[in-house]
Enzyme design. Structure first.
Site, PDB file in Angstrom:
ATOM      1  N   SER A 117       5.467  13.303 -35.556  1.00  0.00           N
ATOM      2  CA  SER A 117       6.852  13.608 -35.178  1.00  0.00           C
ATOM      3  C   SER A 117       7.611  12.379 -34.733  1.00  0.00           C
ATOM      4  CB  SER A 117       6.827  14.615 -34.021  1.00  0.00           C
ATOM      5  OG  SER A 117       8.114  14.738 -33.440  1.00  0.00           O
ATOM      6  N   TYR A 141       4.626  17.058 -25.635  1.00  0.00           N
ATOM      7  CA  TYR A 141       4.596  17.323 -27.081  1.00  0.00           C
ATOM      8  C   TYR A 141       4.520  15.997 -27.851  1.00  0.00           C
ATOM      9  CZ  TYR A 141       6.334  17.984 -31.780  1.00  0.00           C
ATOM     10  OH  TYR A 141       6.485  17.928 -33.146  1.00  0.00           O
ATOM     11  N   LYS A 145       1.281  14.199 -30.058  1.00  0.00           N
ATOM     12  CA  LYS A 145       1.354  13.737 -31.449  1.00  0.00           C
ATOM     13  C   LYS A 145       0.953  12.271 -31.555  1.00  0.00           C
ATOM     14  CE  LYS A 145       2.476  17.435 -33.646  1.00  0.00           C
ATOM     15  NZ  LYS A 145       1.558  17.998 -34.676  1.00  0.00           N
TER      16      LYS A 145
HETATM   17  C1  WQD Z   1      19.339  18.033 -31.894  1.00  0.00           C
HETATM   18  C2  WQD Z   1      20.634  17.539 -31.256  1.00  0.00           C
HETATM   19  C3  WQD Z   1      20.811  17.973 -28.910  1.00  0.00           C
HETATM   20  C4  WQD Z   1      21.121  22.313 -29.240  1.00  0.00           C
HETATM   21  C5  WQD Z   1      13.575  17.759 -32.064  1.00  0.00           C
HETATM   22  C6  WQD Z   1      12.239  17.994 -31.391  1.00  0.00           C
HETATM   23  C7  WQD Z   1      11.175  18.087 -32.374  1.00  0.00           C
HETATM   24  C8  WQD Z   1      11.143  16.879 -33.294  1.00  0.00           C
HETATM   25  C9  WQD Z   1      12.504  16.179 -33.375  1.00  0.00           C
HETATM   26  C10 WQD Z   1       9.499  17.584 -34.939  1.00  0.00           C
HETATM   27  C11 WQD Z   1      20.389  16.899 -29.891  1.00  0.00           C
HETATM   28  C12 WQD Z   1      21.908  18.714 -29.681  1.00  0.00           C
HETATM   29  C13 WQD Z   1      20.975  20.967 -29.519  1.00  0.00           C
HETATM   30  C14 WQD Z   1      22.358  22.810 -28.750  1.00  0.00           C
HETATM   31  C15 WQD Z   1      23.261  20.605 -28.854  1.00  0.00           C
HETATM   32  N1  WQD Z   1      10.799  17.321 -34.612  1.00  0.00           N
HETATM   33  N2  WQD Z   1      22.028  20.136 -29.331  1.00  0.00           N
HETATM   34  N3  WQD Z   1      23.380  21.932 -28.582  1.00  0.00           N
HETATM   35  O1  WQD Z   1      16.012  17.182 -29.540  1.00  0.00           O
HETATM   36  O2  WQD Z   1      16.599  15.916 -31.683  1.00  0.00           O
HETATM   37  O3  WQD Z   1      14.313  16.820 -31.317  1.00  0.00           O
HETATM   38  O4  WQD Z   1      13.451  17.231 -33.349  1.00  0.00           O
HETATM   39  O5  WQD Z   1       8.544  17.386 -34.289  1.00  0.00           O
HETATM   40  O6  WQD Z   1      11.418  19.295 -33.076  1.00  0.00           O
HETATM   41  O7  WQD Z   1      11.903  16.924 -30.572  1.00  0.00           O
HETATM   42  O8  WQD Z   1      16.292  18.384 -31.744  1.00  0.00           O
HETATM   43  O9  WQD Z   1      17.509  20.423 -32.430  1.00  0.00           O
HETATM   44  O10 WQD Z   1      16.816  20.172 -29.986  1.00  0.00           O
HETATM   45  O11 WQD Z   1      18.660  18.774 -30.869  1.00  0.00           O
HETATM   46  O12 WQD Z   1      24.207  19.827 -28.689  1.00  0.00           O
HETATM   47  O13 WQD Z   1      22.550  24.034 -28.491  1.00  0.00           O
HETATM   48  O14 WQD Z   1      21.498  18.648 -31.038  1.00  0.00           O
HETATM   49  O15 WQD Z   1      21.366  17.419 -27.717  1.00  0.00           O
HETATM   50  O16 WQD Z   1      21.275  15.805 -29.759  1.00  0.00           O
HETATM   51  P1  WQD Z   1      15.870  17.021 -31.006  1.00  0.00           P
HETATM   52  P2  WQD Z   1      17.290  19.538 -31.243  1.00  0.00           P
END
Ligand code: WQD
Length: 320
Positions: A117, A141, A145
């Site tokens: 990841s 998490y 990984k």
């Molecule tokens: C994406 C962006 C939030 C929800 C994930 C996980 C993990 C890894 C990488 C595989 C961020 C913003 C989110 C909301 C928002 N993949 N957001 N409003 O945190 O980048 O990481 O992907 O292992 O799955 O670590 O993904 O989808 O939570 O957030 O503004 O209601 O959307 O702040 O910038 P993230 P995410």
């Protein structure tokens, strides 16, 4: 050659199984169905219902199906849950990997593709994150990984194993409505859930050092993720050495970019609320994708509209 796909009844795993099976590979699925569902396993692909933590069970599966390679996807993957229950994540993701590797060594299985990841990087302060960017994960998490990668690197060095670790960036979309992401933990399904409940989606932070002030991520279609696993499996079959690869598109989209595409897909502009930043969110995480292009000849082919459109079709097809 028969490939065992652990977690093959899950969202990403089912796409990987489909890619391998449709490319003519012999595939068997091992899944404890804790989050996966047998309906996601393609017809003609055997499903062995159990956990990687059960060594005798895994050894029996490897022997019965004459497995010669493993694609290990089964894992817990929610960042927030891992903060609340690190022991669960180390047991499932690290002890589970150790048990699986023990079984592989007992049965002479020497090819291994590992689901890793972008969470292994933590807060990468670079324009493009390449595979040599130091891994400083922010959650159990992400730590689980990274530890998994180290464990596999050591096994490849000590035993006659060859390993390809694949660092997924932000996975979205579906190859068909029946394969949509059942989890509501990431941005796109959370937006759909808010809209379905008549709420305005929340944007976590509007004051980041980015063009529109919202976080930038490298969104990649789950069908591209599956194609990258197929390329990795075929590479190991043809003698490729061990390697670690990012899987992304190599370009970033902001939260507002995603909301704009959601509006295009559903046919009406999305009204949203900008709220406080979410702790631990880096402003920008975008993959460098040169290494996988050179090493596996892989490039992601689907774009953000493909992801959002297919995710929306999957959302609408969810059981009530
Ligand atoms: C994406 C962006 C939030 C929800 C994930 C996980 C993990 C890894 C990488 C595989 C961020 C913003 C989110 C909301 C928002 N993949 N957001 N409003 O945190 O980048 O990481 O992907 O292992 O799955 O670590 O993904 O989808 O939570 O957030 O503004 O209601 O959307 O702040 O910038 P993230 P995410």
């Amino acid at each position: 050659m028969t490939w065992l796909v652990t977690g093959g009844a899950g969202y990403i795993g089912a796409h990987v199984v489909r890619a391998l099976h449709q490319d003519g590979a012999q595939v068997v699925v091992l899944d404890d169905l804790s989050t996966g569902h047998r309906s996601r396993v393609e017809a003609g692909v055997p499903l062995e219902d159990g956990t990687v933590l059960d060594g005798p069970f895994v050894r029996r599966v490897l022997a019965d199906h004459q497995v010669s390679g493993v694609v290990h996807i089964a894992a817990k993957k929610q960042v927030g849950e891992s903060m609340a229950d690190p022991l669960l994540y180390y047991r499932e993701n690290v002890s589970g990997l150790v048990a699986l590797l023990d079984a592989c060594r007992s049965e002479g299985v020497e090819r291994f593709v590992f689901s890793s990841s972008a969470a292994t990087y933590g807060l990468p302060d670079v324009e493009l994150v390449d595979e040599d960017t130091p891994g400083v994960p922010l959650s159990p998490y992400g730590e689980s990984k990274l530890v998994g990668e180290w464990l596999l690197r050591d096994c490849a060095a000590a035993y006659t194993m060859r390993v390809i670790s694949l660092r997924y960036f932000n996975v979205a979309g579906a190859a068909g409505p029946e394969l949509g992401d059942p989890g509501v933990f990431n941005l796109i399904p959370l937006v759909f859930q808010a809209l379905s409940e008549g709420r305005r989606p929340r944007v976590f932070g509007g004051d980041y050092p980015t063009p529109d002030g919202t976080c930038i991520r490298d969104y990649v279609h789950v069908a591209d993720i599956a194609d990258a696993h197929l390329a990795a499996a075929r590479a190991l079959e043809s003698g490729s050495p061990s390697e670690t690869y990012n899987i992304g598109r190599g370009e970033g989209s902001s939260v507002l970019d995603v909301l704009r595409v959601v509006g295009d897909v559903i046919g009406k502009q999305v009204e949203y609320d900008v709220v406080d930043r979410r702790p631990g969110d880096p402003a920008r995480v975008v993959a460098a994708v040169d290494r996988i292009r050179k090493g596996l000849g892989f490039e992601a082919r689907r774009d953000l509209p493909d992801m959002v459109g297919s995710a929306w079709a999957g959302w609408q097809a969810r059981p009530a």
